[in-house]
Design a protein around this motif. Structure first.
Motif, mmCIF file in Angstrom:
data_model
loop_
_atom_site.group_PDB
_atom_site.id
_atom_site.type_symbol
_atom_site.label_atom_id
_atom_site.label_comp_id
_atom_site.label_asym_id
_atom_site.label_seq_id
_atom_site.Cartn_x
_atom_site.Cartn_y
_atom_site.Cartn_z
ATOM 1 N N ILE A 154 17.295 5.449 28.184
ATOM 2 C CA ILE A 154 17.244 6.999 28.148
ATOM 3 C C ILE A 154 16.289 7.722 27.379
ATOM 4 O O ILE A 154 16.094 6.949 26.192
ATOM 5 C CB ILE A 154 18.722 7.444 27.621
ATOM 6 C CG1 ILE A 154 19.878 7.107 28.770
ATOM 7 C CG2 ILE A 154 18.895 9.026 27.413
ATOM 8 C CD1 ILE A 154 21.289 7.139 27.893
ATOM 9 N N ASP A 155 15.666 8.488 27.606
ATOM 10 C CA ASP A 155 14.839 9.358 26.746
ATOM 11 C C ASP A 155 15.585 10.340 26.209
ATOM 12 O O ASP A 155 16.199 11.254 26.639
ATOM 13 C CB ASP A 155 13.652 9.988 27.745
ATOM 14 C CG ASP A 155 12.715 10.643 26.875
ATOM 15 O OD1 ASP A 155 12.899 11.326 25.805
ATOM 16 O OD2 ASP A 155 11.366 10.840 27.360
ATOM 17 N N VAL A 156 15.499 10.290 24.626
ATOM 18 C CA VAL A 156 16.416 11.082 24.020
ATOM 19 C C VAL A 156 16.194 12.551 23.866
ATOM 20 O O VAL A 156 16.929 13.347 23.957
ATOM 21 C CB VAL A 156 16.410 10.449 22.503
ATOM 22 C CG1 VAL A 156 17.190 11.431 21.590
ATOM 23 C CG2 VAL A 156 17.011 9.087 22.362
ATOM 24 N N PHE A 157 14.745 12.620 23.861
ATOM 25 C CA PHE A 157 14.296 14.071 23.996
ATOM 26 C C PHE A 157 14.788 14.876 25.144
ATOM 27 O O PHE A 157 15.352 15.893 25.185
ATOM 28 C CB PHE A 157 12.602 14.110 23.962
ATOM 29 C CG PHE A 157 12.119 15.653 24.150
ATOM 30 C CD1 PHE A 157 12.109 16.374 23.156
ATOM 31 C CD2 PHE A 157 11.742 16.014 25.444
ATOM 32 C CE1 PHE A 157 11.882 17.605 23.272
ATOM 33 C CE2 PHE A 157 11.243 17.230 25.650
ATOM 34 C CZ PHE A 157 11.318 18.211 24.543
ATOM 35 N N ALA A 158 14.636 14.082 26.454
ATOM 36 C CA ALA A 158 15.030 14.831 27.652
ATOM 37 C C ALA A 158 16.542 14.698 27.881
ATOM 38 O O ALA A 158 17.014 15.319 28.970
ATOM 39 C CB ALA A 158 14.221 14.424 29.066
ATOM 40 N N ARG A 159 17.224 13.625 27.317
ATOM 41 C CA ARG A 159 18.648 13.388 27.592
ATOM 42 C C ARG A 159 18.520 12.838 29.222
ATOM 43 O O ARG A 159 19.470 13.126 29.824
ATOM 44 C CB ARG A 159 19.531 14.649 27.519
ATOM 45 C CG ARG A 159 19.451 15.045 26.035
ATOM 46 C CD ARG A 159 20.076 14.118 24.964
ATOM 47 N NE ARG A 159 20.436 14.860 23.681
ATOM 48 C CZ ARG A 159 19.651 14.921 22.740
ATOM 49 N NH1 ARG A 159 18.226 14.747 22.903
ATOM 50 N NH2 ARG A 159 20.082 15.557 21.754
ATOM 51 N N ALA A 160 17.630 12.100 29.517
ATOM 52 C CA ALA A 160 17.592 11.654 30.875
ATOM 53 C C ALA A 160 17.304 10.345 31.077
ATOM 54 O O ALA A 160 16.762 9.736 30.076
ATOM 55 C CB ALA A 160 16.245 12.462 31.583
ATOM 56 N N ILE A 161 17.730 9.727 31.925
ATOM 57 C CA ILE A 161 17.703 8.120 32.456
ATOM 58 C C ILE A 161 16.451 7.945 32.968
ATOM 59 O O ILE A 161 15.988 8.501 33.926
ATOM 60 C CB ILE A 161 18.996 7.530 33.200
ATOM 61 C CG1 ILE A 161 20.015 7.804 32.622
ATOM 62 C CG2 ILE A 161 18.581 6.214 33.704
ATOM 63 C CD1 ILE A 161 21.289 7.256 33.542
ATOM 64 N N VAL A 162 15.541 7.258 32.209
ATOM 65 C CA VAL A 162 14.386 6.915 32.855
ATOM 66 C C VAL A 162 14.080 5.632 33.397
ATOM 67 O O VAL A 162 12.887 5.166 34.242
ATOM 68 C CB VAL A 162 13.032 7.114 31.943
ATOM 69 C CG1 VAL A 162 13.063 8.608 31.363
ATOM 70 C CG2 VAL A 162 13.470 6.115 30.757
ATOM 71 N N GLY A 163 15.053 4.866 33.178
ATOM 72 C CA GLY A 163 15.042 3.516 34.037
ATOM 73 C C GLY A 163 16.503 2.930 34.132
ATOM 74 O O GLY A 163 17.222 3.240 33.129
ATOM 75 N N TRP A 164 16.992 2.375 35.131
ATOM 76 C CA TRP A 164 18.073 1.656 35.290
ATOM 77 C C TRP A 164 17.992 0.729 36.463
ATOM 78 O O TRP A 164 17.195 0.605 37.244
ATOM 79 C CB TRP A 164 19.203 3.041 35.943
ATOM 80 C CG TRP A 164 18.707 3.526 37.280
ATOM 81 C CD1 TRP A 164 17.797 4.464 37.345
ATOM 82 C CD2 TRP A 164 19.214 3.226 38.361
ATOM 83 N NE1 TRP A 164 17.831 4.873 38.799
ATOM 84 C CE2 TRP A 164 18.659 3.919 39.404
ATOM 85 C CE3 TRP A 164 20.404 2.262 38.814
ATOM 86 C CZ2 TRP A 164 19.058 4.074 40.670
ATOM 87 C CZ3 TRP A 164 20.612 2.027 40.305
ATOM 88 C CH2 TRP A 164 20.041 3.029 41.048
#
Length: 234
Positions: A154-164
């Motif tokens: 998770i990219d903390v800044f965007a609150r987005a999952i960037v890899g899974w």
């Protein structure tokens, strides 16, 4: 995403936002039309709304203890007859699950003698730009065919999952696949801090070498549960 567009469309416009988010403008406009004219929604969507309200009622009355099977049986006893797979789907989509009997799975397996990076985060889970701080962890779910694990970054800044990555094995290959996806999707990485717990998968030679080769700085704490709480992820 629809709510996000509503909040920012006056400043940026719908189409420019949709070019950044994974949503087509037509999808956004269709969603807004259905909000204003709910009678145009599909029969399945209308049925889902009805079942979801009943599921929430029974689940809350059980003090959040009932799983899909007991909710389904309770609905049938009340004369409501949805398919069991419908109950399972709606409860999964809305984060409702029952209490499991027996022991849960242990995902964090660490070794005290294994070399690891310092904790560079110190519980300060905030970021001022993209690719400043990533947090990595994985979780599990029990299915009819066995345990399934999902690794994510998770990219903390965007609150987005960037890899899974989803796998039926809790091994280094699984977390490596999530890391490779995050690195491939985020170009020109520079000094991004990757924070994880002390799981042996994250401390493996392959994983740490990949981070070093890609300009990713390792940070290791004791547990990611506090990380995810402080990130305020939905």
């Amino acid at each position: 995403m629809v709510d996000f567009i509503d909040d920012h469309k006056q400043q940026y416009g719908v189409e420019p936002i949709c070019r950044v988010l994974p949503i087509a403008p037509s999808t956004y406009y269709r969603a807004k039309e259905l909000e204003e004219n709910p009678e145009k929604r599909s029969q399945r969507s209308l049925h889902d709304d009805f079942y979801l309200n009943e599921i929430k009622r029974i689940w809350k009355d059980s003090k959040c203890r009932y799983g899909a099977r007991k909710v389904w049986k309770q609905l049938k006893s009340e004369g409501i007859h949805p398919a069991r797979c419908t109950i399972e789907r709606l409860m999964r989509q809305h984060g409702m699950q029952g209490i499991w009997r027996g022991k849960g799975k242990i995902t964090t397996k660490s070794r005290d003698d294994q070399k690891r990076a310092d904790d560079l985060v110190n519980r300060n889970f905030s970021a001022h730009r993209p690719n400043q701080l990533w947090v990595a962890d994985f979780t599990y779910v029990k299915t009819l065919s066995g345990w399934v694990y999902t690794a994510f970054i998770i990219d903390v800044f965007a609150r987005a999952i960037v890899g899974w990555k989803v796998s039926n094995r809790m091994n280094t290959d699984m977390v490596m696949a999530a890391l490779n996806q995050a690195i491939a999707d985020r170009n020109n990485l520079k000094d991004v801090i990757h924070h994880s717990d002390r799981g042996v998968q994250y401390l493996s030679i392959r994983y740490t070498d990949k981070m070093a080769d890609s300009g990713v700085i390792a940070s290791v704490g004791t547990s990611l549960s506090q990380t995810l709480c402080n990130c305020n992820l939905d």
